[in-house]
Write a protein that holds these residues in place. Structure first.
Motif, PDB file in Angstrom:
ATOM      1  N   LEU A  29       2.548   6.878  -0.606  1.00 54.31           N
ATOM      2  CA  LEU A  29       2.291   6.903  -2.040  1.00 54.31           C
ATOM      3  C   LEU A  29       2.174   5.496  -2.623  1.00 54.31           C
ATOM      4  O   LEU A  29       2.174   5.331  -3.840  1.00 54.31           O
ATOM      5  N   GLY A  30       2.077   4.505  -1.770  1.00 52.41           N
ATOM      6  CA  GLY A  30       1.835   3.145  -2.219  1.00 52.41           C
ATOM      7  C   GLY A  30       3.088   2.386  -2.584  1.00 52.41           C
ATOM      8  O   GLY A  30       3.341   1.302  -2.068  1.00 52.41           O
ATOM      9  N   GLY A  31       3.903   2.931  -3.486  1.00 52.57           N
ATOM     10  CA  GLY A  31       5.047   2.193  -3.999  1.00 52.57           C
ATOM     11  C   GLY A  31       6.344   2.499  -3.284  1.00 52.57           C
ATOM     12  O   GLY A  31       6.430   3.375  -2.427  1.00 52.57           O
ATOM     13  N   ASN A  32       7.356   1.746  -3.662  1.00 51.57           N
ATOM     14  CA  ASN A  32       8.704   1.949  -3.134  1.00 51.57           C
ATOM     15  C   ASN A  32       9.687   1.420  -4.159  1.00 51.57           C
ATOM     16  O   ASN A  32       9.545   0.295  -4.637  1.00 51.57           O
ATOM     17  N   GLN A  33      10.677   2.227  -4.476  1.00 54.86           N
ATOM     18  CA  GLN A  33      11.715   1.800  -5.422  1.00 54.86           C
ATOM     19  C   GLN A  33      12.995   1.397  -4.700  1.00 54.86           C
ATOM     20  O   GLN A  33      13.993   1.091  -5.336  1.00 54.86           O
ATOM     21  N   TYR A  34      12.995   1.432  -3.374  1.00 58.20           N
ATOM     22  CA  TYR A  34      14.102   0.905  -2.561  1.00 58.20           C
ATOM     23  C   TYR A  34      15.406   1.660  -2.763  1.00 58.20           C
ATOM     24  O   TYR A  34      16.483   1.092  -2.664  1.00 58.20           O
ATOM     25  N   GLU A  40      -2.741   3.420 -10.769  1.00 56.96           N
ATOM     26  CA  GLU A  40      -1.728   3.818 -11.749  1.00 56.96           C
ATOM     27  C   GLU A  40      -1.346   5.285 -11.573  1.00 56.96           C
ATOM     28  O   GLU A  40      -0.170   5.642 -11.655  1.00 56.96           O
ATOM     29  N   THR A  41      -2.338   6.133 -11.312  1.00 53.97           N
ATOM     30  CA  THR A  41      -2.042   7.549 -11.087  1.00 53.97           C
ATOM     31  C   THR A  41      -1.204   7.724  -9.831  1.00 53.97           C
ATOM     32  O   THR A  41      -0.230   8.491  -9.815  1.00 53.97           O
ATOM     33  N   LEU A  42      -1.554   7.014  -8.759  1.00 52.00           N
ATOM     34  CA  LEU A  42      -0.769   7.077  -7.529  1.00 52.00           C
ATOM     35  C   LEU A  42       0.660   6.597  -7.773  1.00 52.00           C
ATOM     36  O   LEU A  42       1.618   7.166  -7.243  1.00 52.00           O
ATOM     37  N   GLU A  43       0.785   5.565  -8.590  1.00 52.50           N
ATOM     38  CA  GLU A  43       2.114   5.035  -8.909  1.00 52.50           C
ATOM     39  C   GLU A  43       2.985   6.103  -9.562  1.00 52.50           C
ATOM     40  O   GLU A  43       4.177   6.205  -9.273  1.00 52.50           O
ATOM     41  N   MET A  44       2.403   6.906 -10.440  1.00 55.55           N
ATOM     42  CA  MET A  44       3.186   7.950 -11.098  1.00 55.55           C
ATOM     43  C   MET A  44       3.694   8.975 -10.082  1.00 55.55           C
ATOM     44  O   MET A  44       4.827   9.457 -10.178  1.00 55.55           O
ATOM     45  N   LEU A  45       2.873   9.297  -9.073  1.00 52.23           N
ATOM     46  CA  LEU A  45       3.331  10.200  -8.023  1.00 52.23           C
ATOM     47  C   LEU A  45       4.470   9.576  -7.225  1.00 52.23           C
ATOM     48  O   LEU A  45       5.431  10.258  -6.842  1.00 52.23           O
ATOM     49  N   ALA A  46       4.371   8.281  -6.971  1.00 52.90           N
ATOM     50  CA  ALA A  46       5.436   7.602  -6.239  1.00 52.90           C
ATOM     51  C   ALA A  46       6.749   7.651  -7.005  1.00 52.90           C
ATOM     52  O   ALA A  46       7.826   7.833  -6.416  1.00 52.90           O
TER      53      ALA A  46
END
Length: 223
Positions: A44-49, A157-163
């Motif tokens: 999903l691209g991102g990571n909040q760790y 940005e849309t992918l970020e919301m899924l992440a």
């Protein structure tokens, strides 16, 4: 949408992060340090760790695997000698780790970290509904995204919301653990799901875990 290797990229007329560190350490502007750039990129691209049933147990990975490996390999670190820093999602990870694991980290630097979720995420979540409606749902949108040869900023940005959904409020029974805190048709907030999001907001975490932070005044280092 970045990862550890991005920090080492060549930069025109400028320094990448390792080059900047070498200069600062070499000139005595900062003391010697071992700096690791973990690659925590996800589907999903991102990571909040943080630990999540949707994206993985990334806090455990960092605390129990990555940092101990670096310390064994380079004979460094240890209690009171570990720092964590990041920007954007990495900034969120830094402040979240400082709040949740103050006995592990000796210092943290949060640069533009995600917080105040109502203003940080809610506008993007609402905008993403139009994209999911156009594609026919979350799954077809993501499958379409993965086929694209060129990705636009609004797609990211849309992918970020899924992440974020997978990080803060995963549903183990849903595809990829994905569910939104909004009604798909009306954008109405689903209070229970949004409350799950809000529990991870640093401005809320600090109310119960802020005692672990020690405010220090550090000299500014010119970059």
């Amino acid at each position: 949408t970045a990862g550890g290797p991005a920090h080492t990229n060549w930069k025109n007329f400028n320094e990448n992060v390792p080059e900047r560190l070498d200069r600062l350490i070499g000139t005595g502007a900062m003391p010697p340090a071992i700096v690791a750039f973990p690659d925590c990129f996800t589907k999903l691209g991102g990571n909040q760790y943080i630990n999540s049933a949707g994206t993985g147990r990334w806090a455990d990975f960092l605390l129990e695997e990555a940092v101990p490996f670096v310390e064994r390999q380079f004979h460094c670190g240890g209690a009171g000698r570990r720092g964590v820093f990041g920007k954007s999602s990495g900034g969120y990870g830094a402040i979240a780790h400082a709040l949740l694991y103050p006995d592990f980290w000796g210092a943290a630097a949060c640069h533009s970290g995600d917080m105040a979720f109502e203003t940080c995420y809610m506008p993007g979540l609402v905008r993403s509904l139009r994209e999911f409606a156009r594609a026919g749902g979350i799954k077809p949108w993501l499958e379409e995204f993965e086929k694209r040869l060129k990705v636009k900023d609004e797609d990211v940005e849309t992918l970020e919301m899924l992440a974020m959904c997978a990080s803060y409020d995963p549903d183990p029974d849903a595809w990829l653990g994905l569910r939104l805190p909004l009604e798909m048709e009306t954008a109405e907030v689903i209070r229970e799901r949004w409350d799950n999001f809000a529990k991870w907001d640093p401005v809320n975490i600090v109310r119960t875990r802020g005692a672990g932070l020690v405010r220090r005044t550090l000299p500014l280092i010119s970059s």
